[in-house]
Design an enzyme around this catalytic site. Structure first.
Site, PDB file in Angstrom:
ATOM      1  N   GLY A  21       0.815  -1.204   0.000  1.00  8.08           N
ATOM      2  CA  GLY A  21       0.000   0.000   0.000  1.00  8.08           C
ATOM      3  C   GLY A  21       0.848   1.253   0.000  1.00  8.08           C
ATOM      4  O   GLY A  21       1.734   1.414   0.834  1.00  8.08           O
ATOM      5  N   GLY A  23      -0.639   4.480  -0.044  1.00 12.67           N
ATOM      6  CA  GLY A  23      -1.604   5.559   0.128  1.00 12.67           C
ATOM      7  C   GLY A  23      -1.214   6.473   1.260  1.00 12.67           C
ATOM      8  O   GLY A  23      -0.044   6.840   1.418  1.00 12.67           O
ATOM      9  N   ARG A  56      -2.710  14.657   1.459  1.00 13.92           N
ATOM     10  CA  ARG A  56      -2.124  13.902   2.564  1.00 13.92           C
ATOM     11  C   ARG A  56      -1.035  12.925   2.126  1.00 13.92           C
ATOM     12  O   ARG A  56      -0.255  12.478   2.943  1.00 13.92           O
ATOM     13  CB  ARG A  56      -3.221  13.135   3.313  1.00 13.92           C
ATOM     14  N   ILE A  93      -1.535  -7.125  -4.933  1.00 14.32           N
ATOM     15  CA  ILE A  93      -0.852  -8.025  -4.019  1.00 14.32           C
ATOM     16  C   ILE A  93      -1.408  -9.443  -4.099  1.00 14.32           C
ATOM     17  O   ILE A  93      -0.745 -10.402  -3.690  1.00 14.32           O
ATOM     18  CB  ILE A  93      -0.943  -7.491  -2.566  1.00 14.32           C
ATOM     19  N   ALA A 118      -8.145  -7.352   0.895  1.00 15.29           N
ATOM     20  CA  ALA A 118      -6.692  -7.373   0.721  1.00 15.29           C
ATOM     21  C   ALA A 118      -5.985  -7.588   2.050  1.00 15.29           C
ATOM     22  O   ALA A 118      -4.972  -8.297   2.121  1.00 15.29           O
ATOM     23  CB  ALA A 118      -6.226  -6.069   0.085  1.00 15.29           C
ATOM     24  N   CYS A 155      -4.173 -12.895  15.073  1.00 13.36           N
ATOM     25  CA  CYS A 155      -4.044 -12.465  13.682  1.00 13.36           C
ATOM     26  C   CYS A 155      -5.179 -11.495  13.346  1.00 13.36           C
ATOM     27  O   CYS A 155      -6.040 -11.202  14.183  1.00 13.36           O
ATOM     28  CB  CYS A 155      -4.041 -13.667  12.736  1.00 13.36           C
ATOM     29  N   CYS A 158      -8.685 -12.889  13.945  1.00 13.14           N
ATOM     30  CA  CYS A 158      -9.038 -13.454  15.253  1.00 13.14           C
ATOM     31  C   CYS A 158     -10.263 -12.789  15.857  1.00 13.14           C
ATOM     32  O   CYS A 158     -10.891 -13.336  16.764  1.00 13.14           O
ATOM     33  CB  CYS A 158      -7.849 -13.338  16.226  1.00 13.14           C
ATOM     34  N   CYS A 170     -36.893  -2.367  -0.187  1.00 13.91           N
ATOM     35  CA  CYS A 170     -38.080  -1.522  -0.348  1.00 13.91           C
ATOM     36  C   CYS A 170     -37.817  -0.089   0.099  1.00 13.91           C
ATOM     37  O   CYS A 170     -38.417   0.849  -0.435  1.00 13.91           O
ATOM     38  CB  CYS A 170     -39.256  -2.118   0.432  1.00 13.91           C
ATOM     39  N   CYS A 433      -5.983 -18.674  11.861  1.00 15.55           N
ATOM     40  CA  CYS A 433      -4.695 -18.953  12.510  1.00 15.55           C
ATOM     41  C   CYS A 433      -4.734 -20.064  13.558  1.00 15.55           C
ATOM     42  O   CYS A 433      -3.681 -20.463  14.065  1.00 15.55           O
ATOM     43  CB  CYS A 433      -4.105 -17.688  13.123  1.00 15.55           C
TER      44      CYS A 433
END
Length: 623
Positions: A21, A23, A56, A93, A118, A155, A158, A170, A433
């Site tokens: 990443g 960003g 940013r 990735i 991701a 992880c 978890c 509706c 995990c």
């Protein structure tokens, strides 16, 4: 410089790290990693730079718009420290080139991602490769950092994660009451019916469909009529046909359902020709209207944007159909918050619908935030979280996982800015995990399911005569009652390099924990067996913990061991300490299924759930 600091600098200089990443957090983290002196940094990002990123994501400038984030970030960060090797990958990735062996080559992985799918993929790959992962996220002024190490800390999966919010169909299609209802209608219904795939089901909660069967049938007929109008895309009549259908004919039908409007004001239909005649000034000033996304457009201005975006999208879809070789129905346009054409269409459609139902209109800027599930990102928050990631990485490099912390940035909390807690232990019920993980080298040109089950699993993994089932992402491949696939090649069953298979021990007596088997394609032709193990030492799959027996209930409806004399409750002390309850193992359906998850609607119609206090996970769209 003391010996401990010198040792840490050596570890940092020798480290080979992966940053996923580029960003908001990624830019800050890449800068920190390079200035800290990490020896080799790989950065992966599929995205390109947009104008909205520049406030940013400081590594990027205006001239970089539409260029690869990963490649530009590498070029900019390299100037901070030319001695660091930076490798950029403009890719997803999840691509096959980023397999388990590739992950295995890194000392640490840093996640700076903006979506759940991701994040879960990287979490799974790091667990399979046994590489430590530092997960991070921000949302507004809040931030979070988590160290993940297989078998040592919890992880990413978890703790349960919030599912995207959905709305009753509706409400969206018939009785909107808030701007977000009209925005979802424009984005997930109208845009898809005309230019995409019919109805984005993920946006709708269909749990109440049975209670509104008659209305649902009417809505289906409306969708069918729109699909017929779709055939007129690009014709001069198309804008009026679409406008009169959704903003006049459908509204008149809704008004005829008198019971629906006993407690609310009915919508007011609009006529295309009449509105066009009132919009002559706005049509003449079209360019100024399109450029002004910060103010709330009038009804007439929304018509101008509606028609202009329809024209742009129609040309795009026709050009795509002309350029493709496949069937025309495969040509679609989907919503993207950074795609001006789709954003203009959704904004104008939502605002016109809001006008019909007496709902306040929103500016294009606000609609972009809501339709894109965007929480405003704060550059300072990203910088603090990136710094915390590097500090936690020092503990990982030293192997000091007992010192690793989950850190939460909460500037508006009453206690302190940074709240830290020791890393949680792995959840024994975690489907990702808590299982036993291993790998196998496979010659996919000849390996069959029988080779996997009869030879590898029963002999090499030691299942022997146990009853087991084998499943992949698409469903059950084998179990004692499902043996038709044994003679098929693994490739014919959808197994590819870096596929994950789940093996479940179905024995009632002393069953083993579930096993996740990662398939790796053998680099060399295997002369003997088509499947060989990727480990040298003998392994032993642990068994599931024992289950505490359910309490017996006597004829009085009480648990045995409890007595209620004269209305008082007393409990006998058990002779032995009971076993800890067995964690529930996630069961897998006998056949592959597709299940949609749509949480029940609630009164709160916020677009984004910001923070999950149970897990500390923060999910934002900051790409």
């Amino acid at each position: 410089m003391d010996a401990e600091t010198d040792s840490l600098l050596t570890l940092v200089g020798q480290a080979r790290v992966l940053l996923v990443g580029a960003g908001g957090i990624g830019c800050e983290l890449l800068k920190d990693l390079v200035l800290t002196g990490f020896g080799e940094v790989h950065i992966v990002d599929l995205d390109t730079i947009d104008l909205s990123n520049l406030n940013r994501q400081f590594l990027f400038r205006h001239e970089h718009i539409k260029k690869s984030k990963a490649l530009v970030a590498k070029e900019a960060a390299q100037r901070f420290n030319p001695d660091v090797k930076i490798v950029a990958h403009h890719a997803n990735i999840k691509d096959s080139e980023f397999n388990i062996e590739w992950f295995d080559g890194f000392t640490i992985v840093f996640n700076a991602l903006d979506n759940l799918e991701a994040r879960r993929h990287v979490n799974k790959m790091c667990l399979a490769a046994n590489v430590p992962l530092i997960e991070s996220g921000t949302t507004g002024f809040n931030g979070q950092v988590q160290v993940i190490k297989k078998g040592v800390t919890a992880c990413y999966d978890c703790s349960p994660k919030e599912t995207p919010k959905s709305f009753p169909v509706c409400t969206i299609r018939s009785t909107p009451s808030q701007p977000i209802h009209c925005i979802v209608w424009g984005k997930s219904y109208l845009l898809n019916e005309i230019f995409g795939l019919s109805e984005d089901e993920s946006a709708f909660d269909r749990s109440a469909d049975a209670e509104n069967a008659k209305e649902i049938e009417e809505l289906k007929r409306e969708s069918e009529a729109l699909r017929k109008i779709r055939q007129s895309v690009g014709t001069p009549e198309f804008p009026q046909m679409l406008f009169d259908k959704v903003f006049k004919t459908d509204v008149i039908r809704l008004r005829s359902m008198e019971d629906m409007w006993k407690s609310r004001k009915p919508p007011e239909p609009l006529d295309y020709r009449s509105l066009v005649e009132k919009s002559s000034a706005e049509i003449a000033d079209k360019d100024a209207v399109l450029k002004n996304g910060q103010t709330i457009w009038s009804l007439e201005e929304n018509l101008v944007v509606f028609n202009d975006s329809l024209d742009r999208l129609s040309k795009r879809i026709l050009d795509m159909k002309a350029a493709q070789n496949g069937p025309a129905q495969d040509t679609i346009i989907t919503f993207d918050k950074d795609d001006e054409d789709t954003l203009d269409f959704v904004a104008a459609s939502a605002n016109i619908r809001s006008t019909l139902f007496g709902i306040e209109r929103k500016s294009k800027f606000d609609i972009k935030q809501m339709a894109g599930n965007i929480i405003p990102a704060i550059a300072t928050t990203n910088a603090i979280v990136a710094g915390l990631c590097v500090l936690e990485s020092f503990k990982v490099l030293r192997g000091e996982y007992d010192q690793a912390k989950e850190v939460f940035l909460t500037p508006f909390a009453s206690a302190r800015l940074l709240a830290s807690d020791r890393s949680r232990e792995p959840n024994p019920d975690c489907p990702v995990c808590s299982v036993f993980q291993t790998r196998a080298y496979v010659d996919l040109s000849r390996a069959t399911l029988s080779d996997l089950v009869e030879d590898f699993l029963k002999l090499d993994l030691g299942y022997g005569e146990k009853e087991i089932s084998v499943s992949s992402d698409i469903g059950i491949l084998y179990d004692p009652d499902e043996t038709d696939n044994l003679d098929k090649k693994l490739t014919d069953l959808g197994i590819t390099p870096d596929s994950f298979l789940t093996i479940i021990d179905e024995d009632d007596d002393d069953p083993c924990v579930n096993v996740i088997l990662a398939i790796q394609e053998s680099k060399d032709v295997l002369k003997c067996k088509p499947i060989t193990r990727a480990w040298s030492d003998e392994i032993r799959i642990p068994t599931k913990p024992k289950t505490a027996p359910a309490p017996e209930v006597n004829s009085n409806g009480q648990e045995n061991g409890k007595h209620v004399p004269n209305g008082d409750v007393s409990e006998s002390v058990p002779a032995k300490r009971p076993h800890v309850d067995e964690p529930e193992e996630g069961s897998i359906a006998k056949k592959a299924k597709l299940a949609s998850t749509a949480p029940a609607p609630d009164a709160d119609d916020d677009v984004v759930i910001i923070f999950d206090s149970r897990s500390g996970a923060i999910v934002i769209d900051d790409d």
